[in-house]
Design a protein around this motif. Structure first.
Motif, PDB file in Angstrom:
ATOM      1  N   ASN A 179       2.667   3.964   4.229  1.00 31.14           N
ATOM      2  CA  ASN A 179       1.683   2.944   4.628  1.00 31.14           C
ATOM      3  C   ASN A 179       1.327   2.027   3.461  1.00 31.14           C
ATOM      4  O   ASN A 179       1.189   0.813   3.639  1.00 31.14           O
ATOM      5  CB  ASN A 179       0.433   3.602   5.198  1.00 31.14           C
ATOM      6  CG  ASN A 179       0.697   4.255   6.541  1.00 31.14           C
ATOM      7  OD1 ASN A 179       1.621   3.870   7.258  1.00 31.14           O
ATOM      8  ND2 ASN A 179      -0.091   5.247   6.883  1.00 31.14           N
ATOM      9  N   VAL A 180       1.189   2.600   2.267  1.00 30.51           N
ATOM     10  CA  VAL A 180       0.889   1.783   1.082  1.00 30.51           C
ATOM     11  C   VAL A 180       2.020   0.797   0.822  1.00 30.51           C
ATOM     12  O   VAL A 180       1.780  -0.396   0.591  1.00 30.51           O
ATOM     13  CB  VAL A 180       0.649   2.677  -0.158  1.00 30.51           C
ATOM     14  CG1 VAL A 180       0.651   1.849  -1.435  1.00 30.51           C
ATOM     15  CG2 VAL A 180      -0.648   3.443  -0.021  1.00 30.51           C
ATOM     16  N   ILE A 182       4.315  -0.352   2.923  1.00 27.70           N
ATOM     17  CA  ILE A 182       4.413  -1.349   3.997  1.00 27.70           C
ATOM     18  C   ILE A 182       3.308  -2.388   3.837  1.00 27.70           C
ATOM     19  O   ILE A 182       3.545  -3.589   4.003  1.00 27.70           O
ATOM     20  CB  ILE A 182       4.375  -0.666   5.380  1.00 27.70           C
ATOM     21  CG1 ILE A 182       5.674   0.117   5.596  1.00 27.70           C
ATOM     22  CG2 ILE A 182       4.189  -1.681   6.496  1.00 27.70           C
ATOM     23  CD1 ILE A 182       5.678   0.992   6.822  1.00 27.70           C
ATOM     24  N   ASP A 183       2.090  -1.939   3.506  1.00 26.19           N
ATOM     25  CA  ASP A 183       0.988  -2.883   3.288  1.00 26.19           C
ATOM     26  C   ASP A 183       1.294  -3.826   2.137  1.00 26.19           C
ATOM     27  O   ASP A 183       1.016  -5.029   2.209  1.00 26.19           O
ATOM     28  CB  ASP A 183      -0.319  -2.130   3.011  1.00 26.19           C
ATOM     29  CG  ASP A 183      -0.849  -1.417   4.251  1.00 26.19           C
ATOM     30  OD1 ASP A 183      -0.384  -1.727   5.369  1.00 26.19           O
ATOM     31  OD2 ASP A 183      -1.724  -0.531   4.092  1.00 26.19           O
ATOM     32  N   LYS A 184       1.878  -3.304   1.071  1.00 29.62           N
ATOM     33  CA  LYS A 184       2.238  -4.155  -0.074  1.00 29.62           C
ATOM     34  C   LYS A 184       3.286  -5.190   0.322  1.00 29.62           C
ATOM     35  O   LYS A 184       3.227  -6.338  -0.095  1.00 29.62           O
ATOM     36  CB  LYS A 184       2.767  -3.309  -1.244  1.00 29.62           C
ATOM     37  CG  LYS A 184       1.742  -2.443  -1.909  1.00 29.62           C
ATOM     38  CD  LYS A 184       0.828  -3.265  -2.768  1.00 29.62           C
ATOM     39  CE  LYS A 184      -0.138  -2.354  -3.494  1.00 29.62           C
ATOM     40  NZ  LYS A 184      -1.211  -3.084  -4.138  1.00 29.62           N
ATOM     41  N   GLN A 185       4.256  -4.769   1.141  1.00 31.10           N
ATOM     42  CA  GLN A 185       5.279  -5.711   1.603  1.00 31.10           C
ATOM     43  C   GLN A 185       4.659  -6.813   2.453  1.00 31.10           C
ATOM     44  O   GLN A 185       5.007  -7.986   2.319  1.00 31.10           O
ATOM     45  CB  GLN A 185       6.352  -4.977   2.427  1.00 31.10           C
ATOM     46  CG  GLN A 185       7.335  -4.197   1.618  1.00 31.10           C
ATOM     47  CD  GLN A 185       8.341  -3.473   2.499  1.00 31.10           C
ATOM     48  OE1 GLN A 185       8.295  -3.560   3.727  1.00 31.10           O
ATOM     49  NE2 GLN A 185       9.258  -2.759   1.867  1.00 31.10           N
ATOM     50  N   GLU A 186       3.737  -6.441   3.320  1.00 37.94           N
ATOM     51  CA  GLU A 186       3.090  -7.427   4.190  1.00 37.94           C
ATOM     52  C   GLU A 186       2.242  -8.400   3.366  1.00 37.94           C
ATOM     53  O   GLU A 186       2.214  -9.599   3.659  1.00 37.94           O
ATOM     54  CB  GLU A 186       2.258  -6.732   5.260  1.00 37.94           C
ATOM     55  CG  GLU A 186       3.119  -6.059   6.316  1.00 37.94           C
ATOM     56  CD  GLU A 186       2.311  -5.249   7.314  1.00 37.94           C
ATOM     57  OE1 GLU A 186       1.060  -5.160   7.186  1.00 37.94           O
ATOM     58  OE2 GLU A 186       2.941  -4.693   8.227  1.00 37.94           O
ATOM     59  N   GLU A 187       1.535  -7.887   2.353  1.00 41.42           N
ATOM     60  CA  GLU A 187       0.756  -8.761   1.460  1.00 41.42           C
ATOM     61  C   GLU A 187       1.663  -9.748   0.742  1.00 41.42           C
ATOM     62  O   GLU A 187       1.358 -10.921   0.627  1.00 41.42           O
ATOM     63  CB  GLU A 187      -0.020  -7.932   0.438  1.00 41.42           C
ATOM     64  CG  GLU A 187      -1.215  -7.215   0.992  1.00 41.42           C
ATOM     65  CD  GLU A 187      -1.873  -6.331  -0.055  1.00 41.42           C
ATOM     66  OE1 GLU A 187      -1.617  -6.500  -1.267  1.00 41.42           O
ATOM     67  OE2 GLU A 187      -2.651  -5.447   0.352  1.00 41.42           O
ATOM     68  N   GLU A 190       2.761 -12.453   3.138  1.00 40.25           N
ATOM     69  CA  GLU A 190       1.700 -13.417   3.427  1.00 40.25           C
ATOM     70  C   GLU A 190       1.488 -14.389   2.275  1.00 40.25           C
ATOM     71  O   GLU A 190       1.212 -15.559   2.487  1.00 40.25           O
ATOM     72  CB  GLU A 190       0.399 -12.674   3.731  1.00 40.25           C
ATOM     73  CG  GLU A 190       0.397 -12.008   5.088  1.00 40.25           C
ATOM     74  CD  GLU A 190      -0.874 -11.224   5.356  1.00 40.25           C
ATOM     75  OE1 GLU A 190      -1.858 -11.400   4.612  1.00 40.25           O
ATOM     76  OE2 GLU A 190      -0.874 -10.440   6.324  1.00 40.25           O
TER      77      GLU A 190
END
Length: 193
Positions: A179-180, A182-187, A190
């Motif tokens: 999850n960490v 994936i969140d970093k990739q999404e950030e 963006e």
């Protein structure tokens, strides 16, 4: 007493003949591989050092490092899935490798150290509880056999512990790290937009 079908088939001459031919083919294949003879002193010393000093905890680190270098690359270049799936797959693979390597190393290392702490040679100034795991009749703790005993016992105990930590530690840690990542990739995606 009637013979089972399996017993009948394995006792037939046709089966024995086929097995003999298969073994012959296998042996011919093995005979094609040339014998390797190493005479480089540095190489032989390196192999000897690794064999004597790389217990299962260090082997787990090497395995984890190798996996970290190879497996995410394979997932990233998998053209059979879309880009988002590839990124999630890479994140999950890296998380699995990091979680598995960290817990595997730490548990093995801790168990081997604990075994060494409780397998001291009996003598003056050594408390009795520190000799609990010392085999009877051992008087020298510098022998290779005694060191291998300690490493093997530590590894066996760690494997028993890891039957539980795989579910209690590895799985939740893998999910958290995935999850960490994936969140970093999404950030990052963006920010690029």
């Amino acid at each position: 007493m009637p013979l089972s079908i399996k017993t009948y088939i394995t006792n037939t001459s046709l089966y024995k003949s086929a097995a003999k031919k298969l073994n012959s083919v296998k042996q011919k294949g093995l005979d094609l591989i040339p014998n390797a003879e190493f005479s480089n002193e540095k190489f032989l010393n390196c192999v000897d050092y690794i064999g004597k000093n790389f217990s299962s905890d260090k082997q787990r680190l090497v395995l984890g490092a190798t996996a970290l270098v190879t497996q995410p690359v394979i997932d990233y270049y998998n053209k059979n899935v879309d880009e988002k799936t590839r990124k999630v797959s890479v994140a999950r693979t890296v998380a699995k490798i990091l979680a598995g390597t960290a817990t595997g190393f730490l548990i093995r290392y801790g168990c081997i150290k604990s075994i060494k702490a409780f397998s001291k040679i009996p003598g003056e100034g050594v408390p009795k509880y520190k000799t609990i795991l010392t085999p009877k009749g051992v008087t020298d703790n510098t022998t290779d056999a005694f060191e291998q005993y300690r490493n093997a016992l530590g590894t066996i105990i760690s494997l028993g512990i890891m039957l539980f930590t795989n579910f209690l530690v590895d799985a939740p840690l893998t999910k958290f790290l995935t999850n960490v990542f994936i969140d970093k990739q999404e950030e990052k995606n963006e920010v690029r937009k």
